[in-house]
Scaffold this active site. Structure first.
Site, PDB file in Angstrom:
ATOM      1  N   ASP A  38      -3.977  23.247  18.278  1.00 22.47           N
ATOM      2  CA  ASP A  38      -3.853  24.294  19.806  1.00 22.47           C
ATOM      3  C   ASP A  38      -4.869  24.561  19.785  1.00 22.47           C
ATOM      4  O   ASP A  38      -5.555  24.264  20.304  1.00 22.47           O
ATOM      5  CB  ASP A  38      -3.381  24.868  17.791  1.00 22.47           C
ATOM      6  CG  ASP A  38      -4.397  25.229  16.970  1.00 22.47           C
ATOM      7  OD1 ASP A  38      -5.646  24.389  16.944  1.00 22.47           O
ATOM      8  OD2 ASP A  38      -4.293  25.808  15.451  1.00 22.47           O
ATOM      9  N   CYS A  42      -6.576  20.718  15.539  1.00 23.37           N
ATOM     10  CA  CYS A  42      -6.372  22.014  14.965  1.00 23.37           C
ATOM     11  C   CYS A  42      -7.667  22.672  14.307  1.00 23.37           C
ATOM     12  O   CYS A  42      -8.390  21.998  14.772  1.00 23.37           O
ATOM     13  CB  CYS A  42      -5.375  22.839  13.957  1.00 23.37           C
ATOM     14  SG  CYS A  42      -5.266  22.193  11.963  1.00 23.37           S
ATOM     15  N   THR A  97      -8.880  22.802  11.630  1.00 25.88           N
ATOM     16  CA  THR A  97      -9.320  22.276  10.383  1.00 25.88           C
ATOM     17  C   THR A  97      -8.723  20.869  10.371  1.00 25.88           C
ATOM     18  O   THR A  97      -8.888  20.250   9.648  1.00 25.88           O
ATOM     19  CB  THR A  97      -8.821  23.478   9.286  1.00 25.88           C
ATOM     20  OG1 THR A  97      -7.362  23.011   8.780  1.00 25.88           O
ATOM     21  CG2 THR A  97      -9.841  24.636   8.827  1.00 25.88           C
ATOM     22  N   HIS A 107      -3.838   1.652   4.243  1.00 28.62           N
ATOM     23  CA  HIS A 107      -3.177   1.688   2.970  1.00 28.62           C
ATOM     24  C   HIS A 107      -2.519   2.016   3.307  1.00 28.62           C
ATOM     25  O   HIS A 107      -1.171   2.073   2.787  1.00 28.62           O
ATOM     26  CB  HIS A 107      -4.424   1.929   1.892  1.00 28.62           C
ATOM     27  CG  HIS A 107      -5.199   1.067   1.623  1.00 28.62           C
ATOM     28  ND1 HIS A 107      -6.694   1.696   0.839  1.00 28.62           N
ATOM     29  CD2 HIS A 107      -5.743   0.224   2.647  1.00 28.62           C
ATOM     30  CE1 HIS A 107      -7.005   0.858   0.087  1.00 28.62           C
ATOM     31  NE2 HIS A 107      -6.956  -0.150   1.315  1.00 28.62           N
ATOM     32  N   HIS A 116      -0.199  -1.951  -0.999  1.00 30.74           N
ATOM     33  CA  HIS A 116      -0.108  -1.326  -0.482  1.00 30.74           C
ATOM     34  C   HIS A 116       1.370  -0.689   0.088  1.00 30.74           C
ATOM     35  O   HIS A 116       2.102   0.542   0.201  1.00 30.74           O
ATOM     36  CB  HIS A 116      -0.504  -0.162   0.617  1.00 30.74           C
ATOM     37  CG  HIS A 116      -2.268  -0.907   0.193  1.00 30.74           C
ATOM     38  ND1 HIS A 116      -2.943   0.058  -0.347  1.00 30.74           N
ATOM     39  CD2 HIS A 116      -3.111  -1.884   0.732  1.00 30.74           C
ATOM     40  CE1 HIS A 116      -4.098  -0.639  -0.688  1.00 30.74           C
ATOM     41  NE2 HIS A 116      -4.515  -2.102  -0.517  1.00 30.74           N
TER      42      HIS A 116
HETATM   43  C1  RB5 Z   1      -6.069  28.883  13.565  1.00 28.41           C
HETATM   44  O1  RB5 Z   1      -6.934  29.818  13.565  1.00 28.41           O
HETATM   45  C2  RB5 Z   1      -5.976  28.116  12.443  1.00 28.41           C
HETATM   46  O2  RB5 Z   1      -5.384  28.373  11.333  1.00 28.41           O
HETATM   47  C3  RB5 Z   1      -5.627  26.959  13.042  1.00 28.41           C
HETATM   48  O3  RB5 Z   1      -6.168  26.034  14.209  1.00 28.41           O
HETATM   49  C4  RB5 Z   1      -5.527  25.438  11.920  1.00 28.41           C
HETATM   50  O4  RB5 Z   1      -6.994  25.305  11.836  1.00 28.41           O
HETATM   51  C5  RB5 Z   1      -4.894  25.304  10.456  1.00 28.41           C
HETATM   52  O5  RB5 Z   1      -4.466  25.140  10.102  1.00 28.41           O
END
Ligand code: RB5
Length: 160
Positions: free
Chosen positions: A13, A70, A72, A103, A138
């Site tokens: 994203d 994304c 995170t 695993h 596993h």
């Molecule tokens: C977008 O700002 C953010 O929410 C997305 O990139 C992601 O990290 C969601 O988990």
């Protein structure tokens, strides 16, 4: 390092766009083929569209593995793990990247473009690409995962 060369499907994203561009250069350098399904800028998009497409194209057998980025790595992993047969791992360190291949037989690597730096991302990606599933004990856990996916109740009283 020994890398599997089977093609990768990759998506991001807006929060993962920059890191994805960097990792594509690395995949090019390694000679690992990939299909990039977007997004293609830092304009805001919704990560579930991308994670779901990657998950479905792995489920169908078109690809064996994927990368989702994304901000995170977490949102992408939450979506991808809703699809049966997808084992998506949000990873921020080398050890977890290696272990989730060995695993968990992880087939989707999720990274956070706003969590890890470029060099760390390369290190994590290399560890994920060069480690193999080791099976053995596993396989019991992966079998249990499949039972959960199929809606079966686990036998909690006779744990294996
Ligand atoms: C977008 O700002 C953010 O929410 C997305 O990139 C992601 O990290 C969601 O988990």
């Amino acid at each position: 390092m020994d890398y599997r060369k089977d093609p990768i499907i990759i998506a991001c994203d807006h929060g993962g766009y920059r890191l994805k561009q960097y990792l594509l250069e690395h995949l090019d350098a390694l000679g690992i083929p990939y299909t990039d399904i977007g997004c293609s800028s830092e304009q805001i998009v919704r990560y579930p569209y991308y994670a779901a497409q990657v998950a479905k194209r792995i489920q169908s057998g078109e690809f064996k593995r994927g990368i989702l980025i994304c901000s995170t790595g977490i949102g992408m992993s939450i979506v991808a793990n809703r699809f049966a047969g997808i084992r998506a791992s949000a990873v921020s360190d080398h050890y977890s990247a290696a272990m989730t291949r060995q695993h968990n037989d992880s087939n989707v690597l999720c990274l956070g473009g706003r969590v890890i730096g470029e060099f760390q991302a390369i290190d994590i990606l290399d560890a994920w690409l060069s480690n193999e599933y080791i099976g053995g004990r596993h396989a019991i856990s992966l079998g249990l995962l499949q039972e959960i996916e199929e809606g079966r109740e686990l036998d909690y009283d006779h744990q294996r």
